[in-house]
Scaffold this active site. Structure first.
Site, short mmCIF file in Angstrom:
data_model
loop_
_atom_site.label_atom_id
_atom_site.label_comp_id
_atom_site.label_asym_id
_atom_site.label_seq_id
_atom_site.Cartn_x
_atom_site.Cartn_y
_atom_site.Cartn_z
N GLU A 170 -20.00 -16.72 -13.26
CA GLU A 170 -19.30 -16.49 -14.53
C GLU A 170 -18.03 -15.69 -14.25
OE1 GLU A 170 -17.77 -16.00 -18.00
OE2 GLU A 170 -19.57 -17.27 -17.87
N CYS B 277 -17.85 -28.87 -24.50
CA CYS B 277 -17.42 -28.69 -25.89
C CYS B 277 -16.10 -29.41 -26.15
CB CYS B 277 -17.30 -27.20 -26.23
SG CYS B 277 -16.16 -26.27 -25.19
#
Length: 433
Positions: free
Chosen positions: A313, A389
């Site tokens: 991340e 997304c």
């Protein structure tokens, strides 16, 4: 006034038609409808317009239940039946695969969908003090505008939050700095609801009394955020428990801060995790990378399966949160988390993760082009699950995986994470051919 026959919906939920050699994108129009329209903006090859009158309505048209629909930019598809919304989003995904990536999934997965209303557990509301409009405005931005659509209710928020909006207006009006309070962020967990007030000036003692009374009356936590996300801090009630959400199917609970990224739709998030792990099929002993892992939303369910997960991340704070969540759930021996800028991933940086049997990728809208390009011949996981997304960047990255890296696009489908909006969440499975 000109008329048009609507052929399809685009990725923003606008009706698509053709006239005078141009493509028309018409807000408020649905496929199969004949509409009168007014042009808002014209370019040589296309024009943006809005429907003024529906001459022949679609059988899938419904009456929008929200009084703010058409002004508020939070929703774009309330006039379309919820099941038809899901089908339209599936077509957007399939069109993106073909027109952007020139690829097609071998199997189209059944769509994931849940509650069409009252699902939104995260919201970032703008705040503006406009005396000419009666005082403080609180809401999402208006369509095609930076102005704030003043909301006194919201059908996609949980009922208790929607009912609280008039009291929230009154609270902000009473504060000492209503014109120095640009936004309020709302985050809902399983056991708590948090309102984060972004304040550009310090609150007064009188403000603190107002916050304490509001928190008690509405059963919420009030936080302030005087700077970046890391400055957000609890004001009232003191000692309140933190936010968390559970994934009962996997025996996992995740703690998060109100400014952390989490999915807005808890129910659909659970279904999406189930689908992703069904596609990934993690097995004990496998090494699986979870890229753009956040607080561990997919990582910890993968680890619960017995596989060893390597989460990566870009945010140091989120990596810390993921590590803490692994400890909370007794999964620290099956997981490790690292901070790295995946938008600058290279073959060497990915090889440093070690042998990978499988990979899950869940990037933001920009996609994961550096990651897929950086997969070296000796570092190709046999299976990749890509949660997206943005259909366009998924299709772009899919083309690289299929044409350059030797993968087959086995299956793909949508998850209707944001009903009533045009937002398309999807999941795709790639396997080495």
């Amino acid at each position: 006034m000109p008329t048009a026959l609507i052929e399809s919906l685009d990725h923003e939920g606008r009706g698509v038609a053709h006239a005078d050699g141009k493509v028309l994108f018409i807000e408020g129009a649905l496929p199969g409808e004949e509409v009168e329209y007014a042009v808002l903006k014209s370019r040589p090859n296309y024009a943006q317009a809005e429907a003024v009158r529906i001459l022949r309505a679609s059988a899938q048209r419904v009456a929008p239940p929200c009084p703010h629909f058409g002004v508020c930019g939070g929703c774009a598809m309330q006039h379309l039946d919820p099941l038809a919304q899901t089908a339209a989003k599936q077509r957007v995904l399939e069109d993106a695969f073909w027109h952007v990536g020139r690829v097609k999934p071998e199997t189209v997965l059944p769509p994931i969908h849940g509650m069409p209303w009252a699902y939104r557990q995260r919201a970032r509301l703008g705040v503006r003090r406009v005396p000419s409009k009666g005082g403080v405005l609180i809401g999402f931005h208006e369509r095609r505008s930076s102005y704030i659509a003043d909301l006194l209710s919201c059908k996609v928020m949980p009922p208790q939050l929607s009912a609280m909006l008039p009291a929230l207006h009154a609270l902000v009006e009473r504060l000492s700095i209503p014109d120095r309070l640009p936004q309020i962020e709302i985050a809902v967990g399983d056991e708590a609801t948090v309102l984060v007030f972004r304040n550009l000036l310090r609150f007064t003692e009188a403000d603190h009394r107002q916050f304490a009374a509001f928190a008690e009356a509405h059963g919420v936590q009030v936080w302030e955020q005087p700077g970046g996300p890391e400055t957000a801090a609890l004001l009232y009630p003191s000692g309140a428990p933190g936010l968390s959400y559970s994934l009962p199917e996997f025996g996992v609970t995740l703690d998060f801060r109100p400014t952390d990224f989490t999915q807005v739709n808890a129910h659909t998030n659970r279904l999406l995790i189930r689908r992703a792990l069904q596609l990934l099929t993690p097995q004990p002993g496998e090494r699986i990378a979870d890229l753009f892992c956040g607080i561990g939303n997919f990582s910890l369910p993968i680890a619960r399966s017995g596989a060893h997960v390597i989460g990566v991340e870009g945010s140091d704070a989120l990596v810390e949160r993921a590590c803490a969540n692994a400890r909370r759930n007794g999964l620290e021996d099956r997981s490790e988390f690292h901070a790295a800028n995946l938008f600058e991933a290279t073959e060497d940086s990915l090889a440093a993760l070690g042998r990978l049997d499988k990979m899950l990728i869940d990037p933001p809208r920009e996609g994961a082009v550096a990651v897929v390009k950086g997969l070296g011949e000796q570092q190709l996981p046999r299976r990749i699950v890509y949660v997206s997304c943005n259909p366009a960047t998924l299709a772009r990255d899919a083309a690289i995986l299929v044409r350059e890296k030797g993968y087959a696009l086995r299956s793909a489908g949508i998850a209707n994470m944001f009903p009533q909006t045009a937002h398309v969440e999807s999941v795709a499975l790639f396997e080495l051919a």
